[in-house]
Design an enzyme around this catalytic site. Structure first.
Site, PDB file in Angstrom:
ATOM      1  N   ALA B  78       0.883  -1.163   0.000  1.00 40.74           N
ATOM      2  CA  ALA B  78       0.000   0.000   0.000  1.00 40.74           C
ATOM      3  C   ALA B  78       0.923   1.216   0.000  1.00 40.74           C
ATOM      4  CB  ALA B  78      -0.915   0.002   1.216  1.00 40.74           C
ATOM      5  N   ILE B  79       1.593   1.405  -1.132  1.00 45.85           N
ATOM      6  CA  ILE B  79       2.536   2.527  -1.262  1.00 45.85           C
ATOM      7  C   ILE B  79       1.748   3.832  -1.283  1.00 45.85           C
ATOM      8  CG2 ILE B  79       4.331   3.552  -2.740  1.00 45.85           C
ATOM      9  CD1 ILE B  79       5.071   0.786  -1.507  1.00 45.85           C
ATOM     10  N   CYS B 138      -8.715   3.770  -8.788  1.00 40.75           N
ATOM     11  CA  CYS B 138      -8.659   4.801  -7.755  1.00 40.75           C
ATOM     12  C   CYS B 138     -10.069   5.244  -7.382  1.00 40.75           C
ATOM     13  CB  CYS B 138      -7.913   6.031  -8.264  1.00 40.75           C
ATOM     14  SG  CYS B 138      -6.297   5.642  -8.864  1.00 40.75           S
ATOM     15  N   ILE B 199      -3.979  -7.894 -14.900  1.00 37.26           N
ATOM     16  CA  ILE B 199      -4.772  -7.218 -13.894  1.00 37.26           C
ATOM     17  C   ILE B 199      -3.898  -6.333 -12.996  1.00 37.26           C
ATOM     18  CG2 ILE B 199      -6.557  -9.007 -13.750  1.00 37.26           C
ATOM     19  CD1 ILE B 199      -5.048 -10.218 -11.355  1.00 37.26           C
ATOM     20  N   ASN B 200      -4.542  -5.403 -12.334  1.00 34.35           N
ATOM     21  CA  ASN B 200      -3.888  -4.683 -11.251  1.00 34.35           C
ATOM     22  C   ASN B 200      -3.827  -5.621 -10.044  1.00 34.35           C
ATOM     23  OD1 ASN B 200      -2.866  -2.542  -9.663  1.00 34.35           O
ATOM     24  ND2 ASN B 200      -4.131  -1.056 -10.756  1.00 34.35           N
ATOM     25  N   GLY B 251       0.441 -10.008 -13.971  1.00 36.48           N
ATOM     26  CA  GLY B 251       0.092 -10.660 -12.719  1.00 36.48           C
ATOM     27  C   GLY B 251       0.955 -11.870 -12.449  1.00 36.48           C
ATOM     28  N   GLY B 252       1.998 -11.669 -11.651  1.00 36.34           N
ATOM     29  CA  GLY B 252       2.799 -12.793 -11.175  1.00 36.34           C
ATOM     30  C   GLY B 252       3.736 -13.419 -12.181  1.00 36.34           C
ATOM     31  N   GLY B 273       6.116  -7.563 -13.066  1.00 43.11           N
ATOM     32  CA  GLY B 273       6.014  -6.623 -11.949  1.00 43.11           C
ATOM     33  C   GLY B 273       6.928  -6.957 -10.799  1.00 43.11           C
TER      34      GLY B 273
END
Lengths: 284, 312
Positions: B78-79, B138, B199-200, B251-252, B273
């Site tokens: 949670a930057i 957001c 995905i995010n 994703g991963g 990522g």
């Protein structure tokens, strides 16, 4: 030596729960500056996923185990078993392959030559102070004040003594050295010598007390911080600390990995420092 | 490797939303800084594209610490979208990026439709940017904090607001924290997206049981890393079958085989990522691995693998 695969030269328990790992590292002696750290990949698999940050304890050369070959350049880290990653590290053996990213970050600066130097270490926080001591003893009088809960937390002291550093220890249970906090020893020393540069690494409550004492005695202070971090190169922004002047309206975050891990005390916002925050496995 | 991505007679080159890439590998926003952070560790010109950290209209300080924690085969973060802001990006980060021989995609976000539109305009004015990636994960602060990307109508509004201010290729990054991602995917397509990335991160939570405290200060965070890959592959597959614009899989991904799963599921390109944190050279290894795979499998154009999934 930015990111390299290498092998372990030795991995030994030096006190209950504390380990020393020596890793082959070509170029380490010239490249590693006091206070810098590295990111250690425990296994080349997904468990644990992230690298662990560790302060570099020392660098050097050891004779090759093959006759006629040149000495082997190494670096050493000291670590305490606090979680899964460090527990797995303690299972590694001589010859095992590991991956290292480093040296990283900004280290200590020596301060004015001739002025007395006081190093304050709390437990595993002693790690980044050794190479600093090596540099400082050439031209300065250097004292190491070392604190821990019990005698088991007082590690590697004799190596500092061999450099010519005067050492003082304090344990909370009195099992070694003076009974009490290392910060009480710091206050007494500053009172006695008046002027000194102070360098500290250890748990956040210790650093906060050190900061208050140094401010009172107007002693320049550099601290090495530890933080949870994923990348070590300033990309993940997971390891930030609050800088001086930080507020909700004017946030000032500093990256421990890139702008630190060594900070001058006046760069940081000590009132907003969370004393319980530090729960990482490494020393950084 | 030459500019067409051809080596050993194998072409890894792809084109997504009109952006030509040497290969289908690019970093996921937020895991690669502004590129320069990783320049000592990987040849940026070898990448298919570079995707920047998410940008906002004003600089953003981000969340309190601790911001990250490790989980099984993943990490929670949670930057808080800490970034230098779009103007500082143009002034301080673009000079480095514009010298690269790799397309640069600027990721950005906003908390109101006005903000989205304004950032889009400013990015559109940068000639060296190949395209933008819009983060709609957001909250809309003017609409009670509803996350744009979790409601088809709000997603449509955000994307069309940006589309009106932007002539460059527009990639929309979808959040997986929805009941049916294809609803959002269609809304984004209808609003004028040129491509989608999915995905995010997946919202998650971790607790320090001894201290009875959340492991990150924000309580919840975004889960990333190998742990989320099967979810991401599934969602990419669903989205590919729901829209007619290209999809970028995220994703991963940490190996070539991981990347291939997404390509075979129908992704036209992929983003790496969390693996960048673990290994700063991860993307180069993925690229090299893709080429090896093609050699072994007798594939001369990687595009022939896209959507090659055989379902009995």
């Amino acid at each position: 030596m930015p990111n390299f695969k290498t092998r372990i030269l030795a991995n030994q328990e030096i006190a209950p729960g504390y380990w020393r790992m020596r890793i082959q590292a070509p170029g380490a002696v010239a490249d590693c500056k006091p206070g810098q750290f590295l990111m250690f990949r425990v296994q080349l698999s997904l468990l644990p996923l992230l690298r662990r940050p560790f302060g570099i304890f020392r660098t050097g050369f050891q004779p090759s185990d093959v006759d006629g070959l040149p000495p082997v350049e190494y670096l050493e880290i000291l670590y305490k078993i606090v979680g899964q990653g460090t527990a797995m590290m303690s299972e590694l053996h001589q010859g095992d392959r590991v991956e290292i990213l480093g040296p990283l970050g900004r280290g200590f600066s020596a301060g004015a030559t001739g002025r007395e130097k006081i190093l304050v270490g709390g437990g595993i926080g002693l790690v980044p102070l050794f190479m600093l001591a090596q540099d400082l003893v050439e031209k300065n009088r250097v004292r190491l004040l070392m604190g821990g809960r019990t005698r088991d937390d007082i590690i590697a002291i004799t190596e500092f003594e061999r450099l010519g550093v005067e050492t003082y220890t304090a344990t909370e249970d009195g099992s070694l050295g003076e009974q009490g906090l290392v910060t009480d020893v710091l206050e007494a020393k500053l009172k006695e010598i008046g002027e000194a540069d102070v360098f500290a690494c250890g748990p956040m409550p210790m650093l906060q007390a050190v900061q208050k004492i140094c401010a009172r005695y107007e002693a320049p202070l550099q601290v090495s911080l530890e933080a949870l971090m994923a990348c070590g190169v300033g990309a993940c922004l997971g390891c930030v600390v609050k800088g001086a002047g930080h507020s909700e309206q004017t946030p000032r975050y500093l990256c421990t990995c890139k702008e630190g891990p060594v900070f001058r005390a006046e760069q940081l916002d000590w009132d907003l420092m969370d004393a319980t925050e530090s729960s990482c496995e490494g020393c950084k | 490797m030459n500019s067409t991505g051809s080596k050993n007679g194998i072409s890894l080159a792809v084109e997504v939303a009109g952006i030509r890439m040497k290969n289908p590998i690019m970093p996921a926003s937020g895991t690669f800084g502004y590129g320069e952070e990783y320049a000592p560790y990987i040849d940026l010109d070898n990448l298919g594209a570079i995707v920047t950290k998410g940008l906002s209209l004003a600089p953003k300080a981000g969340n309190p610490t601790p911001r990250i924690t490790e989980t099984v085969s993943g990490m929670l973060n949670a930057i808080g979208l800490q970034n230098v802001g779009v103007d500082a990006f143009i002034e301080h980060k673009m000079p480095f990026l514009r010298e690269l021989n790799t397309p640069v995609i600027a990721n950005f976000f906003g908390n109101t439709l006005e903000e989205y539109g304004e950032v889009a305009s400013r990015l559109d004015a940068i000639p060296e940017l190949a395209g933008v990636e819009l983060n709609i994960s957001c909250p809309n602060v003017k609409k009670g904090g509803i996350v744009f990307g979790t409601d088809p109508k709000a997603a449509f509004e955000a994307v069309s607001t940006v589309r009106k201010r932007l002539s460059k290729p527009l990639i929309v990054k979808l959040t997986p924290n929805v009941t049916d991602i294809t609803d959002i995917a269609r809304a984004a397509e209808d609003a004028g997206a040129d491509a989608l990335s999915c995905i995010n991160t997946i919202t998650g939570m971790a607790i320090d049981v001894r201290r009875r405290r959340p492991r990150i200060a924000n309580l919840t965070g975004g889960l990333s890393g190998p742990a989320i890959r099967p979810v991401a592959v599934r969602m990419v597959y669903q989205v590919v079958n729901a829209v007619s614009i290209p999809v970028i899989g995220v994703g991963g991904i940490s190996t070539a085989e991981d990347a291939l799963e997404f390509l075979i599921a129908g992704a036209s390109a992929v983003q790496v990522g969390t693996a960048n944190f673990v290994d700063p050279d991860a993307m180069q290894k993925v690229i090299d691995g893709l080429e090896r795979f093609c050699l072994e499998e007798g594939v001369d154009d990687i595009r022939s693998l896209i959507g090659s999934l055989e379902v009995a």
